[in-house]
Design a protein around this motif. Structure first.
Motif, PDB file in Angstrom:
ATOM      1  N   LEU A  82       0.914  -1.396   0.123  1.00  0.00           N
ATOM      2  CA  LEU A  82       0.073  -0.202  -0.006  1.00  0.00           C
ATOM      3  C   LEU A  82       0.794   1.270  -0.044  1.00  0.00           C
ATOM      4  O   LEU A  82       2.003   1.452   0.570  1.00  0.00           O
ATOM      5  N   PRO A  83       0.175   2.263  -0.421  1.00  0.00           N
ATOM      6  CA  PRO A  83       1.040   3.760  -0.433  1.00  0.00           C
ATOM      7  C   PRO A  83       1.171   4.059   0.846  1.00  0.00           C
ATOM      8  O   PRO A  83       0.176   3.732   2.039  1.00  0.00           O
ATOM      9  N   ALA A  84       1.912   4.773   1.519  1.00  0.00           N
ATOM     10  CA  ALA A  84       2.270   4.957   2.940  1.00  0.00           C
ATOM     11  C   ALA A  84       1.178   5.826   3.449  1.00  0.00           C
ATOM     12  O   ALA A  84       0.547   5.500   4.835  1.00  0.00           O
ATOM     13  N   ASN A 104       5.717  -3.331   3.146  1.00  0.00           N
ATOM     14  CA  ASN A 104       6.625  -2.722   2.207  1.00  0.00           C
ATOM     15  C   ASN A 104       6.600  -1.143   2.474  1.00  0.00           C
ATOM     16  O   ASN A 104       7.413  -0.401   1.663  1.00  0.00           O
ATOM     17  N   ALA A 105       5.578  -0.639   2.913  1.00  0.00           N
ATOM     18  CA  ALA A 105       5.382   0.772   3.062  1.00  0.00           C
ATOM     19  C   ALA A 105       6.289   1.355   4.045  1.00  0.00           C
ATOM     20  O   ALA A 105       6.855   0.809   4.759  1.00  0.00           O
ATOM     21  N   SER A 106       6.506   2.815   3.975  1.00  0.00           N
ATOM     22  CA  SER A 106       7.357   3.304   4.950  1.00  0.00           C
ATOM     23  C   SER A 106       6.694   3.851   6.213  1.00  0.00           C
ATOM     24  O   SER A 106       7.564   4.420   7.082  1.00  0.00           O
ATOM     25  N   SER A 107       5.549   3.573   6.251  1.00  0.00           N
ATOM     26  CA  SER A 107       4.764   4.299   7.512  1.00  0.00           C
ATOM     27  C   SER A 107       5.317   3.963   8.812  1.00  0.00           C
ATOM     28  O   SER A 107       5.399   4.785   9.578  1.00  0.00           O
ATOM     29  N   HIS A 108       5.508   2.856   9.092  1.00  0.00           N
ATOM     30  CA  HIS A 108       5.954   2.221  10.466  1.00  0.00           C
ATOM     31  C   HIS A 108       7.298   1.991  10.580  1.00  0.00           C
ATOM     32  O   HIS A 108       7.817   1.282  11.605  1.00  0.00           O
ATOM     33  N   ARG A 109       8.148   2.039   9.557  1.00  0.00           N
ATOM     34  CA  ARG A 109       9.445   1.781   9.732  1.00  0.00           C
ATOM     35  C   ARG A 109      10.582   2.158  10.937  1.00  0.00           C
ATOM     36  O   ARG A 109      11.073   1.560  11.413  1.00  0.00           O
ATOM     37  N   MET A 110      10.198   3.477  11.248  1.00  0.00           N
ATOM     38  CA  MET A 110      10.986   3.933  12.309  1.00  0.00           C
ATOM     39  C   MET A 110      10.343   4.082  13.625  1.00  0.00           C
ATOM     40  O   MET A 110      10.834   4.358  14.549  1.00  0.00           O
ATOM     41  N   ALA A 111       9.177   3.403  13.620  1.00  0.00           N
ATOM     42  CA  ALA A 111       8.611   3.145  15.035  1.00  0.00           C
ATOM     43  C   ALA A 111       9.518   2.287  15.973  1.00  0.00           C
ATOM     44  O   ALA A 111      10.008   1.360  15.822  1.00  0.00           O
ATOM     45  N   ALA A 112       9.491   2.796  17.088  1.00  0.00           N
ATOM     46  CA  ALA A 112      10.726   2.183  18.159  1.00  0.00           C
ATOM     47  C   ALA A 112      10.246   0.512  18.327  1.00  0.00           C
ATOM     48  O   ALA A 112      11.362  -0.129  18.500  1.00  0.00           O
ATOM     49  N   ASP A 113       9.043   0.261  18.507  1.00  0.00           N
ATOM     50  CA  ASP A 113       8.708  -1.123  18.555  1.00  0.00           C
ATOM     51  C   ASP A 113       8.381  -1.946  17.222  1.00  0.00           C
ATOM     52  O   ASP A 113       7.818  -3.104  17.139  1.00  0.00           O
ATOM     53  N   VAL A 114       8.743  -1.409  16.081  1.00  0.00           N
ATOM     54  CA  VAL A 114       8.439  -2.230  14.861  1.00  0.00           C
ATOM     55  C   VAL A 114       9.716  -2.550  14.333  1.00  0.00           C
ATOM     56  O   VAL A 114      10.685  -1.855  14.058  1.00  0.00           O
TER      57      VAL A 114
END
Length: 339
Positions: A82-84, A104-114
């Motif tokens: 999906l798009p971010a 594959n989306a960028s939305s949650h990549r930098m979340a501390a617990d993901v």
């Protein structure tokens, strides 16, 4: 039987997910979602198949669902193309509903617990899932794979982490498929190089530190280096090429030996290539047209190691850099009993 779905199944990455999952030995592809205009129709009648592999007949008659939580609630896991802007909310809702999301989306990549995972590089980061479930009081989870160019960079750096270094400079030459089927107008890319890809440089600067950082059981401490990236779109269909400079206190021969001898911490998963990293000694390799399909598109090829240290890395951006990386993450977590 593990029932899986693909969110956004008609786009460039969505089609790669379908290709890799249609005859998967562990996963049964049962749900495909797309836009409302495609919902209710068979996948074979709405998809404009543009990959260089035959259309998988086993998915032709699957009726496309709307992209909603209800559409995938009977799946064990889903793969998100999906798009971010859509993924930000919907992926969280799906995880809250008890389904595992490999995004594959960028939305949650930098979340501390993901987890931001490259399966062979940082599999220990999968333990973040336990924290994520506790933090959000959810039975499902979200696991992300990195940006396509970051995957090539971080994978190539993995064998070199035994050497201390603090600075990475990278210039990318990225294929047009990374922008999606309609992403780059033909008149804009023919006879041209576009020296800007929106937010790409920022993603590379942030994501590599998280991937190659250390996990102490409660949090990830970023790797102690900085990444300076310049990203360019070039008229290549598939295959991202990276020129990389790092301040490694090692000789070219030592770096080459590190590439040749590095082994991932596990083997034998269905999507895993025989060689995650392949060193090519010819002075004019790697090249996208000649090397992108090594390891069924899952091998990152490296070469041209020179004093400095300078070298070239290249990989297939929609397979190793997107759908294939996500499927391999799911295979690894299946072996770890996360679903």
């Amino acid at each position: 039987m593990i029932h899986v779905g693909v969110l956004g199944a008609t786009g460039a990455v969505g089609q790669r997910f379908v290709q890799l999952l249609a005859n998967h030995p562990w996963f049964t592809l049962s749900t495909l979602t797309a836009s409302d205009r495609s919902a209710g129709k068979t996948y074979g009648s709405v998809v404009n198949w543009r990959l260089d592999s035959p259309f998988p007949e086993s998915v032709r008659d699957i009726v496309v669902s709307p992209t909603t939580v209800d559409a995938v609630k009977d799946c064990d896991i889903v793969f998100s193309a999906l798009p971010a802007d859509i993924a930000t909310t919907l992926e969280s809702e799906i995880a809250d509903a008890g389904v595992g999301v490999f995004s594959n989306a960028s939305s949650h990549r930098m979340a501390a617990d993901v987890p931001l995972m490259i399966a062979e590089v940082n599999p220990e980061h999968a333990a973040l899932i336990d924290l994520q479930k506790k933090n959000h009081n959810r039975d499902g989870f979200i696991v992300t794979n990195p940006n396509c160019s970051t995957i090539m960079l971080a994978t190539a750096l993995a064998p070199l982490m035994k050497f201390p270094f603090t600075t990475i400079n990278v210039a990318t030459m990225q294929a047009i498929s990374g922008a999606g089927f309609e992403g780059v107008p033909a008149f804009g890319i023919y006879d041209n190089v576009i020296p800007y890809i929106g937010s790409e440089e920022e993603k590379m600067s942030r994501e590599a530190n998280k991937i190659l950082g250390t996990f102490d059981g409660t949090q990830i401490t970023g790797a102690p280096f900085t990444v300076s990236a310049s990203c360019n779109r070039v008229p290549v269909i598939d295959g991202h090429t990276l020129n990389i400079w790092i301040d490694v206190p090692a000789t070219p021969d030592e770096v080459i030996e590190a590439f040749r001898t590095w082994q991932p911490p596990f083997s034998g998963l269905p999507t895993q290539p025989e060689k995650t990293i392949l060193y090519l000694p010819d002075e004019n390799r790697p090249q996208p047209r000649l090397d992108r399909n090594r390891g069924n598109g899952m091998t990152v090829s490296v070469g041209r190691v020179r004093d400095g240290i300078r070298f070239v890395a290249m990989g297939h951006n929609t397979i190793r850099g997107a759908a294939g990386a996500s499927v391999l993450n799911a295979e690894l977590l299946h072996t770890k009993k996360y679903f």
